[in-house]
Scaffold this motif. Structure first.
Motif, PDB file in Angstrom:
ATOM      1  N   TYR A 175     -16.141  32.651  20.947  1.00  0.00           N
ATOM      2  CA  TYR A 175     -15.778  31.880  19.755  1.00  0.00           C
ATOM      3  C   TYR A 175     -16.974  31.059  19.263  1.00  0.00           C
ATOM      4  N   PRO A 176     -17.043  30.781  17.953  1.00  0.00           N
ATOM      5  CA  PRO A 176     -18.189  30.050  17.396  1.00  0.00           C
ATOM      6  C   PRO A 176     -18.117  28.554  17.685  1.00  0.00           C
ATOM      7  N   LEU A 177     -19.249  27.913  17.504  1.00  0.00           N
ATOM      8  CA  LEU A 177     -19.333  26.467  17.636  1.00  0.00           C
ATOM      9  C   LEU A 177     -18.776  25.778  16.385  1.00  0.00           C
ATOM     10  N   ASN A 178     -18.251  24.577  16.582  1.00  0.00           N
ATOM     11  CA  ASN A 178     -17.912  23.667  15.484  1.00  0.00           C
ATOM     12  C   ASN A 178     -16.932  24.274  14.477  1.00  0.00           C
ATOM     13  N   VAL A 179     -15.795  24.741  14.972  1.00  0.00           N
ATOM     14  CA  VAL A 179     -14.767  25.277  14.084  1.00  0.00           C
ATOM     15  C   VAL A 179     -13.422  24.619  14.381  1.00  0.00           C
ATOM     16  N   THR A 180     -12.576  24.591  13.379  1.00  0.00           N
ATOM     17  CA  THR A 180     -11.166  24.226  13.527  1.00  0.00           C
ATOM     18  C   THR A 180     -10.355  25.312  12.837  1.00  0.00           C
ATOM     19  N   CYS A 181      -9.519  25.994  13.589  1.00  0.00           N
ATOM     20  CA  CYS A 181      -8.751  27.129  13.069  1.00  0.00           C
ATOM     21  C   CYS A 181      -7.262  26.893  13.329  1.00  0.00           C
ATOM     22  N   GLN A 182      -6.427  27.351  12.415  1.00  0.00           N
ATOM     23  CA  GLN A 182      -4.976  27.260  12.587  1.00  0.00           C
ATOM     24  C   GLN A 182      -4.324  28.591  12.227  1.00  0.00           C
ATOM     25  N   TRP A 183      -3.270  28.916  12.976  1.00  0.00           N
ATOM     26  CA  TRP A 183      -2.449  30.081  12.692  1.00  0.00           C
ATOM     27  C   TRP A 183      -0.993  29.632  12.706  1.00  0.00           C
ATOM     28  N   ARG A 184      -0.236  30.062  11.737  1.00  0.00           N
ATOM     29  CA  ARG A 184       1.148  29.638  11.555  1.00  0.00           C
ATOM     30  C   ARG A 184       2.094  30.729  12.055  1.00  0.00           C
ATOM     31  N   ILE A 185       3.019  30.348  12.916  1.00  0.00           N
ATOM     32  CA  ILE A 185       4.031  31.263  13.413  1.00  0.00           C
ATOM     33  C   ILE A 185       5.378  30.845  12.831  1.00  0.00           C
ATOM     34  N   VAL A 186       6.052  31.769  12.169  1.00  0.00           N
ATOM     35  CA  VAL A 186       7.378  31.503  11.587  1.00  0.00           C
ATOM     36  C   VAL A 186       8.366  32.487  12.199  1.00  0.00           C
ATOM     37  N   ALA A 187       9.405  31.958  12.821  1.00  0.00           N
ATOM     38  CA  ALA A 187      10.401  32.809  13.471  1.00  0.00           C
ATOM     39  C   ALA A 187      11.241  33.553  12.437  1.00  0.00           C
ATOM     40  N   THR A 188      11.759  34.689  12.858  1.00  0.00           N
ATOM     41  CA  THR A 188      12.652  35.431  11.991  1.00  0.00           C
ATOM     42  C   THR A 188      13.982  34.676  11.849  1.00  0.00           C
ATOM     43  N   HIS A 189      14.818  35.122  10.954  1.00  0.00           N
ATOM     44  CA  HIS A 189      16.033  34.407  10.552  1.00  0.00           C
ATOM     45  C   HIS A 189      16.935  34.085  11.750  1.00  0.00           C
ATOM     46  N   ASN A 190      17.402  32.817  11.795  1.00  0.00           N
ATOM     47  CA  ASN A 190      18.342  32.332  12.814  1.00  0.00           C
ATOM     48  C   ASN A 190      17.773  32.351  14.229  1.00  0.00           C
ATOM     49  N   LYS A 191      16.438  32.358  14.348  1.00  0.00           N
ATOM     50  CA  LYS A 191      15.820  32.336  15.668  1.00  0.00           C
ATOM     51  C   LYS A 191      14.824  31.191  15.761  1.00  0.00           C
ATOM     52  N   VAL A 192      14.521  30.803  17.010  1.00  0.00           N
ATOM     53  CA  VAL A 192      13.507  29.788  17.267  1.00  0.00           C
ATOM     54  C   VAL A 192      12.418  30.401  18.140  1.00  0.00           C
ATOM     55  N   ILE A 193      11.335  29.667  18.346  1.00  0.00           N
ATOM     56  CA  ILE A 193      10.142  30.220  18.977  1.00  0.00           C
ATOM     57  C   ILE A 193      10.034  29.781  20.426  1.00  0.00           C
ATOM     58  N   GLU A 194       9.843  30.750  21.309  1.00  0.00           N
ATOM     59  CA  GLU A 194       9.483  30.475  22.691  1.00  0.00           C
ATOM     60  C   GLU A 194       8.001  30.826  22.830  1.00  0.00           C
ATOM     61  N   ILE A 195       7.168  29.825  23.121  1.00  0.00           N
ATOM     62  CA  ILE A 195       5.728  30.040  23.082  1.00  0.00           C
ATOM     63  C   ILE A 195       5.043  29.241  24.165  1.00  0.00           C
ATOM     64  N   PRO A 196       4.090  29.813  24.892  1.00  0.00           N
ATOM     65  CA  PRO A 196       3.884  31.262  24.963  1.00  0.00           C
ATOM     66  C   PRO A 196       4.738  31.851  26.065  1.00  0.00           C
ATOM     67  N   THR A 197       5.010  33.131  25.981  1.00  0.00           N
ATOM     68  CA  THR A 197       5.673  33.792  27.088  1.00  0.00           C
ATOM     69  C   THR A 197       4.657  34.240  28.125  1.00  0.00           C
ATOM     70  N   SER A 198       3.401  34.450  27.700  1.00  0.00           N
ATOM     71  CA  SER A 198       2.310  34.762  28.622  1.00  0.00           C
ATOM     72  C   SER A 198       1.004  34.605  27.860  1.00  0.00           C
ATOM     73  N   GLY A 199      -0.100  34.656  28.605  1.00  0.00           N
ATOM     74  CA  GLY A 199      -1.398  34.559  27.953  1.00  0.00           C
ATOM     75  C   GLY A 199      -2.441  33.974  28.872  1.00  0.00           C
ATOM     76  N   TYR A 200      -3.674  33.863  28.352  1.00  0.00           N
ATOM     77  CA  TYR A 200      -4.767  33.288  29.131  1.00  0.00           C
ATOM     78  C   TYR A 200      -5.628  32.425  28.214  1.00  0.00           C
ATOM     79  N   VAL A 201      -6.408  31.549  28.829  1.00  0.00           N
ATOM     80  CA  VAL A 201      -7.326  30.679  28.106  1.00  0.00           C
ATOM     81  C   VAL A 201      -8.688  30.748  28.778  1.00  0.00           C
ATOM     82  N   PHE A 202      -9.725  31.029  27.986  1.00  0.00           N
ATOM     83  CA  PHE A 202     -11.112  30.865  28.414  1.00  0.00           C
ATOM     84  C   PHE A 202     -11.754  29.909  27.413  1.00  0.00           C
TER      85      PHE A 202
END
Length: 278
Positions: A175-202
Motif C-alpha cells: 500500500y502507498p504512503l500517506n493515504v486515507t481510503c474508504q469503502w462503503r458496504i451496504v447490506a441487501t434488503h432486510n439484512k445487517v452486516i457481519e464483518i469480518p467473517t474472516s481475513g488478515y491484516v499486514f
C-alpha cells in the motif's frame, strides 16, 4: 567520477549515457528530453551491503509530471515492510512518495505530480541481490493524467446478496504512503452486516495503531471496533454490527508500508436500531 557516452542515431544526438564509477553507488543511466532510466548496480553484479545512494530526476521544460516504472523485476532483499533493503521515490524536499522492495516483483507504473524527484536506495548489512532497472518518462500536466485518490485507493472487491470481500491494495503491490481510503458496504434488503467473517491484516505494527490502521465505522463515522494493525494478524472480530451500512477505512502515514488487508463479510437477517441506509 563519471564516464559519459553520447549515442548518435542517423546523425542526430539521441541521448546521454553515463556510467558513474569509483564508489559503491556505481550506476548506469541514460537521460533524454523525454525521460530516461537508471540501472543499479551498473553491471551484472549484486549491489553492495550497507550503502545509501541517491539520484535526482528533473523533468524537461514544460513537463511537470514524471511517470516511474520498472523495466524488469525488482531484485531487492524481501521484507514485508521494506525495512531492510529498498528503493524509494521522494520529493526534492525528502517527503516519501513510494517505497519498493521484494524479489522478482514488478510494481505497476506510478505517475507523480512533480517535476523533480529523488530516487534513493538503501541496503543493510545482510542480504544483497541484483538491484533494479528503473525507467521514467516526463509528461505535461493534464487533469486526466494526474494521480487521483481513486488510483491510490484501488482495491479488489466482490459482493453478492450473501456478502462479499475487499482486498487492499489491488494486486501484489504494497500500500502507498500517506493515504486515507474508504469503502462503503451496504447490506441487501432486510439484512445487517457481519464483518469480518474472516481475513488478515499486514499493516505496519504500532501499539495503539496510530500510524497505519484499518478501521470499521458506522455511517456517522463512529468506531465499531478498535483499529486494526499488525504483521500477519488474523481478523477476529465476528459480530453482527446491527447496521445496514459499514464504512471500511484505511489510513497510512509517511513512514512504513506493508501488504495491506483482506476481509470478508456476510449479510445476516436482522433489524437495525437506526435508519442507516434508508
Amino acid at each position: 567520477m563519471s564516464i559519459l557516452g553520447i549515442i548518435f542515431v542517423t546523425g542526430l544526438l539521441c541521448c546521454l549515457v553515463s556510467f558513474v564509477v569509483g564508489n559503491s553507488c556505481r550506476v548506469r543511466e541514460s537521460r533524454s528530453p523525454t525521460g530516461g532510466w537508471i540501472k543499479y548496480p551498473a553491471e551484472n553484479e549484486d549491489y553492495p551491503k550497507s550503502v545509501d545512494c541517491e539520484w535526482s530526476i528533473t523533468a524537461s521544460d514544460n513537463q511537470t509530471m514524471i511517470e516511474v516504472a520498472f523495466s524488469g523485476p525488482i531484485l531487492i532483499e524481501h521484507d514485508d515492510r521494506c525495512r531492510s533493503d529498498s528503493v524509494s521515490i521522494l520529493t526534492e524536499g525528502n517527503t516519501p512518495l513510494r517505497i519498493y522492495c521484494g524479489k522478482n516483483t514488478k510494481p505497476v507504473a506510478d505517475l507523480f505530480d512533480y517535476d523533480a524527484l529523488l530516487v534513493r536506495f538503501h541496503s543493510d548489512g545482510s542480504v544483497n541481490d541484483k538491484g533494479f532497472n528503473l525507467t521514467y518518462t516526463f509528461k505535461p500536466a493534464s487533469n486526466s493524467s494526474r494521480p487521483t485518490k481513486e488510483n491510490l485507493c484501488a482495491a479488489e472487491r466482490s459482493q453478492s446478496t450473501h456478502g462479499g470481500w475487499i482486498k487492499y491494495p489491488a494486486g501484489d503491490a504494497l500500500y502507498p504512503l500517506n493515504v486515507t481510503c474508504q469503502w462503503r458496504i451496504v447490506a441487501t434488503h432486510n439484512k445487517v452486516i457481519e464483518i469480518p467473517t474472516s481475513g488478515y491484516v499486514f499493516i505496519a505494527p504500532e501499539e495503539t495503531c496510530q500510524d497505519d490502521s484499518l478501521m470499521l465505522l458506522n455511517e456517522d463515522g463512529g468506531l465499531l471496533t478498535d483499529p486494526y494493525c499488525g504483521d500477519n494478524m488474523m481478523l477476529h472480530y465476528s459480530k453482527t454490527a446491527n447496521h445496514r451500512v459499514v464504512i471500511v477505512e484505511f489510513r497510512s502515514d509517511l513512514s512504513m508500508v506493508d501488504k495491506g488487508f483482506n476481509l470478508t463479510y456476510a449479510f445476516q437477517r436482522g433489524s437495525t436500531s437506526t435508519n442507516e441506509g434508508k
